[in-house]
Design a protein around this motif. Structure first.
Motif, short mmCIF file in Angstrom:
data_model
loop_
_atom_site.label_atom_id
_atom_site.label_comp_id
_atom_site.label_asym_id
_atom_site.label_seq_id
_atom_site.Cartn_x
_atom_site.Cartn_y
_atom_site.Cartn_z
N GLU A 7 0.96 -1.14 0.02
CA GLU A 7 0.15 0.00 -0.06
C GLU A 7 0.89 1.38 0.11
OE1 GLU A 7 -3.22 0.13 -0.78
OE2 GLU A 7 -3.07 -1.99 -0.94
N ASN A 32 5.28 7.53 -1.01
CA ASN A 32 4.96 7.51 0.29
C ASN A 32 5.09 6.13 0.78
OD1 ASN A 32 3.92 7.66 2.80
ND2 ASN A 32 2.27 9.28 2.23
N HIS A 38 2.07 15.42 2.22
CA HIS A 38 1.74 14.06 2.24
C HIS A 38 2.64 13.13 2.86
CE1 HIS A 38 4.41 13.95 -1.03
NE2 HIS A 38 4.57 12.82 -0.95
N ARG A 39 3.81 13.65 3.32
CA ARG A 39 4.68 12.97 4.18
C ARG A 39 4.31 12.98 5.85
NH1 ARG A 39 9.79 16.24 1.44
NH2 ARG A 39 7.86 17.73 1.95
N TYR A 40 4.22 11.83 6.18
CA TYR A 40 3.84 11.62 7.45
C TYR A 40 4.67 12.36 8.56
CZ TYR A 40 1.61 9.02 11.56
OH TYR A 40 0.80 8.65 12.77
N SER A 88 -3.51 9.72 10.20
CA SER A 88 -3.14 8.53 9.76
C SER A 88 -3.19 8.33 8.20
CB SER A 88 -4.47 7.50 10.24
OG SER A 88 -4.28 7.51 11.70
N CYS A 89 -3.93 9.12 7.40
CA CYS A 89 -4.10 8.91 5.75
C CYS A 89 -2.50 8.83 5.43
CB CYS A 89 -4.97 10.02 5.28
SG CYS A 89 -6.57 9.85 5.93
N PHE A 90 -1.89 9.73 6.15
CA PHE A 90 -0.28 9.82 5.68
C PHE A 90 0.54 8.84 5.96
CE2 PHE A 90 -2.63 13.94 6.35
CZ PHE A 90 -2.92 14.21 4.88
N ASN A 91 0.22 8.20 6.90
CA ASN A 91 0.74 6.78 7.38
C ASN A 91 0.98 5.46 6.32
OD1 ASN A 91 2.75 5.56 9.08
ND2 ASN A 91 1.30 5.05 10.56
N TYR A 92 0.10 5.73 5.27
CA TYR A 92 -0.25 4.37 4.71
C TYR A 92 -0.19 4.62 3.12
CZ TYR A 92 -1.43 2.57 9.06
OH TYR A 92 -1.26 1.88 10.42
N GLY A 93 0.85 5.40 2.60
CA GLY A 93 0.98 5.62 1.12
C GLY A 93 0.35 6.56 0.34
N CYS A 94 -0.16 7.66 1.16
CA CYS A 94 -0.98 8.79 0.48
C CYS A 94 -0.07 9.17 -0.52
CB CYS A 94 -1.44 9.54 1.55
SG CYS A 94 -2.37 11.06 0.79
N PRO A 95 -0.63 9.26 -1.76
CA PRO A 95 0.41 10.01 -2.69
C PRO A 95 0.47 11.59 -2.83
CG PRO A 95 -1.71 9.26 -3.92
CD PRO A 95 -1.71 8.99 -2.36
#
Lengths: 454, 454
Positions: A65, A96, B370-372, B410-417
């Motif tokens: 993911e 990311n 977008h970087r966590y 959390s959105c940015f912790n799982y590959g958000c482009p």
């Protein structure tokens, strides 16, 4: 950058794609990725060797993911199981990197993990099945608007903040408004009629409505997208049904044109464009039909249909008329709101209808009462307006109207033309079209009694 | 039934029209009506005599703003002042007789009677000028959606009920949610980014937002229609501006095509389709320009522009570039939210922009962070996230994130482009296009601090 669905057309060429890492297989001599974008998935294949070290290292570091951009050469080859095509990568850039522990399994959707999936809705929505729901929704809404606008409708955005409770105090959210009180709109009903009184002639709105309903069923939510229209100068509620059936058929036609093949491939469902006109039966006939099939609607419904009767009528319409749709008309006055027009031939019924789709109610519609003294009298009969708001001669005593209804009722005192309309259930349409049984699955971010997040 | 704008094409024929009574002149030997529908007005002329008694009696009983259906013969005649056409009626049916005392004068719109007009908004909206606003709005919104959908955007309906305050606690409406608390969304910002994290790639939404703002100015309201989009895989905020300027030009082009002539006729305004690209200036350049024109932005704006500076920049863009539009870029970090991407070349500025239209701000846009770890650090620097949410090594300590931001971050912790987007002011567009100075005039049913009705 191209869509992954376009990759196969570029055999031998170098392309750039971007998406989420769906699978990683890091073998001794080879590495394989599967990358997914909004359209499709594709395999990335690369040998492990010194020349490829940069790419090999990136792949070794990848987590599921993560989002990546990939540049590489397209190789169409029937031996590749996934779609007969692969990309041999020259460059892979990690946009990311995902946390290496995913809180949910993105390949496993079922009822038992639904609550956890809703907590992590942004991951749950990444699957192709779930993405498809919202692309179908987009097409359906545009088709609705296209049909309306081709018929001279104007779009409105009615207020969601109201100074007075609208239709009833039940199910109403109340909020603090600068020290006073405000309420959230449960429907745009009063405002779409106000637009008719304002001379808009034909209006539509697609927007949120709010219901403080404590139910936990598969069909209930506290916020949903309401689809509404209203139009003037009708001669009868039949005009409203005639319009709606053509509108529904147009919407389904557009969905089939744009997504029919994908819905079949991904969900195994065939979209059928309905024939018009839809069959129409009166509530009286509806009761006779279910009786003849051995069912009696329980008295608790107070004259309405229950889900069992609706399902039976859906089956009856399919069998008898080959139709997924059936209009049930002339609902009893006792279970319809005071602003529906009563049937002049039998005032115990209203000039109103429901539309059933595969035995599920998707619409309530009616001709509205536009005559000032008549709507006030109907409000008095329903107990919503005090009796002293009308003289014995039938004249409205405006100052005795309840504060909460005064603005609405005033509309009918200044030339509001005859009109009617309907509300339509967007989520119920998606459930019917795509075969989902729970409103939570077809809502972008669901809201219910115990669900206010994410 | 035909539209009144079509009447002139039917000289000598019998037609049916419907609308509101705008004028009645009941003379000794003749009667004249003016009837208005959503398109136009037309004169109805009839002699008084025994043969016409039925019609004569109906006209004598008519009040202004009653709604009527009229059947009659069309007579094109240059001597008729109103459009050179009249209808000689055979039948007039009163659909709804208006109360004979109108609470407002429908021919007189000005600031001093605005509050009363808002009380009686459904009457205020009946004028052709006011109707035109909402037909232009309809066309503009459809053009927006058309452009988005042609560029593969998906429509979303983000929730308006939130379990936690979003961007800031100020201006937030709070409500009772089954004994707990909920908040009304001030913008769809977090949810449109969540859709990007969910793999939607490109999304848009047109829907209501709520701001508990106590201002009474001509530009403030507590509920308005927000126009938003967000898209993934951008390389820079420049991509967002490039997209937006084409989108804006497309929308204005469609408005001109469909309503240009009518806007000219009714409001005396020429619609101009803008040339792209729009000029771009950095905030630093913007300050230099206003300085060179003899103005210094007061320090209270904390680095932002004030309305005077915006107006001067609008005039500058018109004079220097012949453009009604100008992008101002690289806003100071101190006045932008923590989720804007900071400029790597100068972290005291952000990769963001505003769009000015005739010197009025209509858009805020940006590339998002977008970087966590980076977005969490920026949140800490802004004081929105406690410092212990990050280790000295720059690792995020998820359990120390504030409850209200956890789902979003959390959105940015799982590959958000990578992604960016903009919000656009629908009412400001209408004010610019049609020359209105107050948001109350271009909102269907306005909501403000002291206005919760109708």
């Amino acid at each position: 950058m191209i869509k992954i669905s376009e990759v196969k057309k570029h055999n031998g060429e170098t392309v750039e794609i971007a998406g989420f890492v769906k699978q990683v297989r890091d073998l001794k001599k080879m590495q394989f990725l599967v990358v997914r974008d909004v359209t499709e998935s594709v395999q990335i294949s690369v040998e492990k060797n010194e020349n490829r070290k940069a790419v090999n290292d990136v792949i070794s570091s990848l987590t599921l993911e993560s989002s990546v951009r990939i540049k590489g050469r397209v190789n169409v080859d029937d031996f590749v199981k996934l779609n007969g095509v692969e990309i041999i990568p020259d460059e892979i850039e990690i946009a990311n990197l995902a946390n290496n522990t995913l809180p949910i399994d993105l390949t496993d959707f079922n009822e038992s993990n639904r609550d956890l999936r809703m907590d992590w809705r942004f991951l749950d929505l990444r699957s192709r099945e779930h993405q498809l729901i919202f692309r179908v929704q987009t097409t359906a809404e545009m088709a609705m608007r296209e049909f309306w606008i081709n018929h001279d409708f104007t779009e409105i955005h009615s207020p969601k903040l109201m100074g007075n409770p609208s239709e009833s105090g039940a199910e109403l959210f109340e909020l603090n408004y600068f020290g006073g009180k405000a309420y959230l709109a449960q429907s745009p009903q009063f405002y779409k009629q106000m637009a008719i009184a304002a001379g808009f002639e034909r209006v539509f709105e697609i927007g949120p409505v709010f219901r403080a309903n404590k139910s936990f069923t598969s069909r209930h939510d506290t916020e949903f997208t309401s689809v509404d229209c209203e139009f003037a100068w009708i001669n009868s509620y039949e005009d409203v049904m005639k319009f709606e059936e053509e509108w529904v058929a147009h919407v389904i036609k557009r969905v089939k044109e744009k997504h029919g093949d994908e819905i079949k491939a991904v969900l195994g469902r065939e979209i059928t464009v309905p024939k018009t006109p839809f069959p129409r039966i009166t509530m009286k006939q509806a009761k006779e039909i279910v009786n003849s099939l051995g069912y009696v609607v329980p008295p608790e419904t107070k004259g309405d249909l229950d889900p069992t009767a609706e399902r039976m009528l859906g089956e009856w319409a399919k069998e008898k008329h080959g139709s997924d749709f059936v209009f049930v008309t002339l609902f009893p006055t006792s279970i319809r709101p005071f602003y529906h027009m009563y049937n002049p031939e039998d005032p115990s019924t209203t000039l109103s209808f429901d539309l059933l789709w595969n035995g599920l109610e998707v619409t309530t519609g009616a001709q509205r009462e536009h005559r000032y003294p008549v709507i006030v009298r109907q409000g008095i009969e329903k107990g919503l307006i005090p009796a002293n708001a009308m003289t014995p001669d039938g004249e409205v005593v405006t100052e005795n109207l309840p504060q909460g209804l005064k603005d609405y009722l005033s509309c009918f005192n200044y030339g509001c033309p005859p009109h009617g309309g309907y509300g339509f259930g967007l989520t119920r349409m998606l459930m019917n079209l795509l075969g989902y049984k729970n409103v939570r699955e077809v809502t972008f971010i669901y809201r219910g009694v115990d669900r206010l997040r994410p």
